[in-house]
Design an enzyme around this catalytic site. Sequence first.
Site: not given
Ligand code: S3P
Length: 435
Positions: A315, A387
Amino acid sequence: MDFRVEPSTIQNAEVDVPGDKSVSHRALMLGSIATGTTEISGFLAGEDCLATLQAYRDMGVAITQHDATRLSVHGVGAAGLREPAGPLDLGNSGTAMRLMAGVMAGQGFDSVLTGDESLTGRPMQRVIAPLTEMGAAIESDCDGTPPLQIAGGLRLHGIDYELPIASAQVKSCILLAALFADGPSRVLEPAVTRDHTERMLRAFGADIVVDGRTITLQGRQQLQACPIDVPADLSSAAFVILAVLLSKDASVLIRNVGVNPTRTGVIDILQAMGGDISLQNPRSLGEEPIADLRVRSSALSGGEVDPTLVSLAIDEFPVIFVAAAAASGNTSFSGIGELRVKESDRIAAMAAGLRVLGITVEEFDDGAIVHGGQFSGGEVDSFGDHRIAMSLAIAGTVASSPVTVRNVAGVNTSFPGFVELMSNLGVRIGVESAP
Ligand code: S3P
């Protein structure tokens, strides 16, 4: 809503950033299906987590909000959720949608999960495929996007699943569905991703075994409530870190930040670029490691970003792109194709914004090269992505003239109080209504 940011001087200070979004979502979700009352402190009262909160209230869970960050979730037990009156609207939140798809697949009633324009354009086949293998029946739009119509009353069974992409959301979706399935489930990740679900399941008494990148969870388990203290969100702290690194002669302490090793890729990457960031007073908050982060102004230099850190910093690439643009030399990124399916296409959005500010960016399918330079002023678009908005706002603090960031209302999904916190740090930031 727009931000207008002027060149700024960062003050020495000690600050707190809001609670962790991932941990806050999970505390609501596990607390709701546990028996007993889960007391949550440090909760992130941002729009994403509030959408999850409302969804569980819509399914009959009593959630008392004592103040913005303290909640009591009166768990209804594994079989206690009730059919909501209509579709569950999860706003902008991919985490809410993907994790809840796992929960809803295990219920005795049908449900519909929907969201805003960004969320209803995001790929859900990645959760539909494993859930279908577990016995669920889910319909989406023909391109695999929400709304998701999830059939209830089907008997799920555990699976052995090798994730095709590194995704904590998909992993967590399967683990949540596994709680309602017959027999054990086993998930193998291609790369380590955030493990908040695994840690919290353990805290709620689940039988879960983690062996490297393989997670095994027994089926049909009843969770027991336990108190959850949510650490400050490193993903939000990253904007403060960036502002301080780019500034001159500043030193800032960010308190009580989650430093779970599955999240700290941003610190490693910025340190490798010359960023002066140190972890002080490391300790535990429940299942999660935390520390105070001391950050000092630094001269950054570019290089090749280690692709093995991508899933640990997933992120924070908008922040890292701005750091790269302010660094000396070029910074190359590879293996970041997943950024194209976040709240916006983050490679394209950052390339567009940085180019407006006079930075050269070469863009590839799953990578980019950012040429270090000096930000000019200008008007950039966040594409509605929180973001992107906050990262480009910080670029404005060291630009040669003011930067306007368009379409920034999304900041409230993850960082309520961003403008006030940045103003207190010395950032000259104003909020304007869009013309
Ligand atoms: C998250 C996982 C990530 C991240 C998101 C939050 C989570 O996504 O980008 O902001 O809380 O499990 P992805 O699993 O799609 O990479």
